[in-house]
Design a protein around this motif. Structure first.
Motif, PDB file in Angstrom:
ATOM      1  N   TRP A   1     -12.765  15.464   5.777  1.00 26.33           N
ATOM      2  CA  TRP A   1     -11.635  14.592   6.096  1.00 26.33           C
ATOM      3  C   TRP A   1     -12.026  13.563   7.163  1.00 26.33           C
ATOM      4  CZ3 TRP A   1      -7.243  13.219   4.018  1.00 26.33           C
ATOM      5  CH2 TRP A   1      -6.285  12.539   4.793  1.00 26.33           C
ATOM      6  N   GLY A   2     -12.640  14.013   8.218  1.00 25.94           N
ATOM      7  CA  GLY A   2     -12.962  13.112   9.317  1.00 25.94           C
ATOM      8  C   GLY A   2     -13.995  12.063   8.964  1.00 25.94           C
TER       9      GLY A   2
ATOM     10  N   ILE B   1      -9.193   6.775   3.703  1.00 25.54           N
ATOM     11  CA  ILE B   1      -8.666   6.443   2.376  1.00 25.54           C
ATOM     12  C   ILE B   1      -7.218   6.876   2.239  1.00 25.54           C
ATOM     13  CG2 ILE B   1      -8.917   6.886  -0.108  1.00 25.54           C
ATOM     14  CD1 ILE B   1     -11.954   7.363   0.534  1.00 25.54           C
ATOM     15  N   PHE B   2      -6.929   8.119   2.623  1.00 24.06           N
ATOM     16  CA  PHE B   2      -5.601   8.683   2.386  1.00 24.06           C
ATOM     17  C   PHE B   2      -4.668   8.642   3.604  1.00 24.06           C
ATOM     18  CE2 PHE B   2      -8.284  10.931  -0.794  1.00 24.06           C
ATOM     19  CZ  PHE B   2      -7.616  10.526  -1.936  1.00 24.06           C
ATOM     20  N   ASP B   3      -5.172   8.269   4.757  1.00 23.81           N
ATOM     21  CA  ASP B   3      -4.358   8.071   5.968  1.00 23.81           C
ATOM     22  C   ASP B   3      -3.785   9.351   6.581  1.00 23.81           C
ATOM     23  OD1 ASP B   3      -4.730   5.330   5.808  1.00 23.81           O
ATOM     24  OD2 ASP B   3      -2.894   4.984   4.688  1.00 23.81           O
ATOM     25  N   HIS B   4      -2.976  10.072   5.827  1.00 20.91           N
ATOM     26  CA  HIS B   4      -2.248  11.210   6.390  1.00 20.91           C
ATOM     27  C   HIS B   4      -2.550  12.475   5.583  1.00 20.91           C
ATOM     28  CE1 HIS B   4       0.132   8.598   9.021  1.00 20.91           C
ATOM     29  NE2 HIS B   4       0.226   7.786   7.983  1.00 20.91           N
ATOM     30  N   ALA B   5      -3.130  13.464   6.228  1.00 15.54           N
ATOM     31  CA  ALA B   5      -3.513  14.697   5.552  1.00 15.54           C
ATOM     32  C   ALA B   5      -2.300  15.404   4.941  1.00 15.54           C
ATOM     33  CB  ALA B   5      -4.235  15.628   6.518  1.00 15.54           C
TER      34      ALA B   5
ATOM     35  N   GLY C   1       0.822  -1.197   0.000  1.00 19.51           N
ATOM     36  CA  GLY C   1       0.000   0.000   0.000  1.00 19.51           C
ATOM     37  C   GLY C   1       0.859   1.252   0.000  1.00 19.51           C
ATOM     38  N   PRO C   2       0.338   2.354  -0.519  1.00 19.66           N
ATOM     39  CA  PRO C   2       1.141   3.573  -0.671  1.00 19.66           C
ATOM     40  C   PRO C   2       1.562   4.220   0.637  1.00 19.66           C
ATOM     41  CG  PRO C   2      -1.155   4.003  -1.209  1.00 19.66           C
ATOM     42  CD  PRO C   2      -1.021   2.514  -1.056  1.00 19.66           C
TER      43      PRO C   2
ATOM     44  N   LEU D   1      -1.000   8.272  -5.463  1.00 13.91           N
ATOM     45  CA  LEU D   1      -2.349   8.763  -5.182  1.00 13.91           C
ATOM     46  C   LEU D   1      -3.417   7.794  -5.686  1.00 13.91           C
ATOM     47  CD1 LEU D   1      -1.770  12.524  -6.015  1.00 13.91           C
ATOM     48  CD2 LEU D   1      -2.421  11.619  -3.778  1.00 13.91           C
ATOM     49  N   VAL D   2      -3.224   7.273  -6.899  1.00 13.32           N
ATOM     50  CA  VAL D   2      -4.170   6.286  -7.427  1.00 13.32           C
ATOM     51  C   VAL D   2      -4.184   5.045  -6.536  1.00 13.32           C
ATOM     52  CG1 VAL D   2      -4.604   4.709  -9.357  1.00 13.32           C
ATOM     53  CG2 VAL D   2      -4.124   7.111  -9.809  1.00 13.32           C
TER      54      VAL D   2
END
Length: 375
Positions: free
Chosen positions: A308-309, A315-319, A135-136, A357-358
């Motif tokens: 975000w919350g 989905i993206f884990d870290h802002a 995973g990214p 990102l994808v």
């Protein structure tokens, strides 16, 4: 790869690794039938298979310890790299029967490494494999990215004098710990290594040359070595469209059809309305406001506290990671960038960032929902 199903690595990333392995297993199901199985796989699937086979080939025959030594991570990501090593070996075994297929060979690209930058190729294969398997957001994925681009970021370089002097740019890259192979390569070598490492798919043109194929949603963009800037900017445009569709689908699901009014910051709404007025004055048809946002606007929409919350954090884990990646791509959209040549370092920055990102967006089952409504 069946022996990997349900395998536990005793690490908090277990669920993500298991999920990634399931996806890979689905793609390779039935491949032991060799050539007969290949006849039932469409060209798109062959491209995905060949991309994975490239990074798996590059990583087979080495160990998790070798990966760590190359990236300089010590024992920090040992369990992640062990999972990646298992996956690589399984993919090579699963695709062995396909290598004789003409269709598979064409999708696979040149089928050989580019001489002279083998270390760079292996680092790229580690990056590609880690995105697919770990995973990214995994530490191993981040380490592979850092081993290639170090601390380089185009936004931080924009106002510096380095753009005018290639020697100064090379010195700056080395100061930022960019991989030496990328600094010394030309665009033709870079495109080929992106393919041969498994970061992206490759396609052969009628003239016999290879082009890198970058996935941005359901659309695949070609990057030709002779015109890398055009292809790279086209990939950013396609990704921007994919991200608009993604944001629309996710926010409509929680806020209904009026989500733009309820969930978009006021300054973004104001800019979108202004752009729509200008477009309509130019004779363009009226579209929904999301069509008039850009990557910078979408950063604000995604990172808005409630959005975000409730939706995007899972989905993206870290802002901060997301913000930095989107700012990288947004910087390349500036008019000043269009007047400058694109070098291997910037080309890789664009491709790696879109790939990462994808990778995050693909974790959502319906991530490309609404794409057809956006174009």
């Amino acid at each position: 790869m069946s022996f990997l199903d349900g395998h536990r690595f005793g690490h908090p990333l277990d669920d993500r690794i298991s999920e990634a392995m399931k996806k890979l297993t689905e793609h390779y199901a039935g491949l032991s039938a060799g050539m007969r199985a290949a006849l039932d796989i469409d060209r798109t699937a062959l491209g995905a298979l060949s991309r994975s086979q490239h990074w798996a080939d590059a990583l087979t025959g080495t160990s998790a310890r070798d990966y760590a030594a190359l990236l300089g991570t010590g024992d920090k990501y040992r369990k992640q790299f062990e999972a990646l090593n298992l996956a690589a070996g399984s993919i090579v075994e699963a695709t062995a029967g396909l290598k004789a297929s003409g269709a598979f060979s064409e999708a696979a690209g040149f089928g050989r490494r580019f001489a002279g930058i083998d270390t760079t190729t292996t680092k790229m294969s580690l990056f590609a494999g880690a995105i697919d398997v770990l995973g990214p957001g995994a530490g191993g994925s981040q380490a592979a990215y850092a081993a290639l681009l170090g601390g380089y970021s185009t936004p931080a370089m924009l106002d510096r004098p380095y753009w005018r002097d290639p020697r100064e740019r090379a010195r700056y890259y080395r100061d930022q710990d960019v991989d030496d192979g990328l600094i010394d390569a030309d665009n033709a070598a870079t495109v080929q290594v992106l393919i041969e490492s498994g970061v992206v798919e490759g396609r052969r043109t009628r003239a016999g040359t290879m082009t890198a194929v970058v996935e941005a949603g359901p659309v695949k963009l070609r990057i030709m070595a002779s015109r890398p800037k055009m292809g790279a900017f086209g990939a950013i445009d396609a990704f921007e469209n994919a991200l608009r569709a993604f944001v629309s689908a996710k926010l409509e699901a929680v806020a209904g059809p009026n989500w733009f009014k309820q969930r978009v910051p006021g300054d973004v709404t104001t800019r979108a309305k202004g752009r729509r007025r200008e477009a309509m004055r130019a004779g363009e048809p009226q579209l929904s406001l999301i069509h008039y946002t850009d990557l910078g606007d979408l950063i604000g929409v995604i990172l808005r506290k409630d959005n975000w919350g409730e939706m995007f954090e899972t989905i993206f884990d870290h802002a901060e990671w997301l913000k930095v990646d989107l700012e990288r791509l947004n910087t390349h959209r500036r008019p000043t960038m269009h007047s400058r040549p694109i070098e291997p370092v910037q080309l890789c920055e664009i491709v790696f960032t879109i790939r990462r990102l994808v990778g995050w967006m693909e974790r959502d089952g319906a991530w490309d929902q609404g794409w057809d409504d956006d174009i």
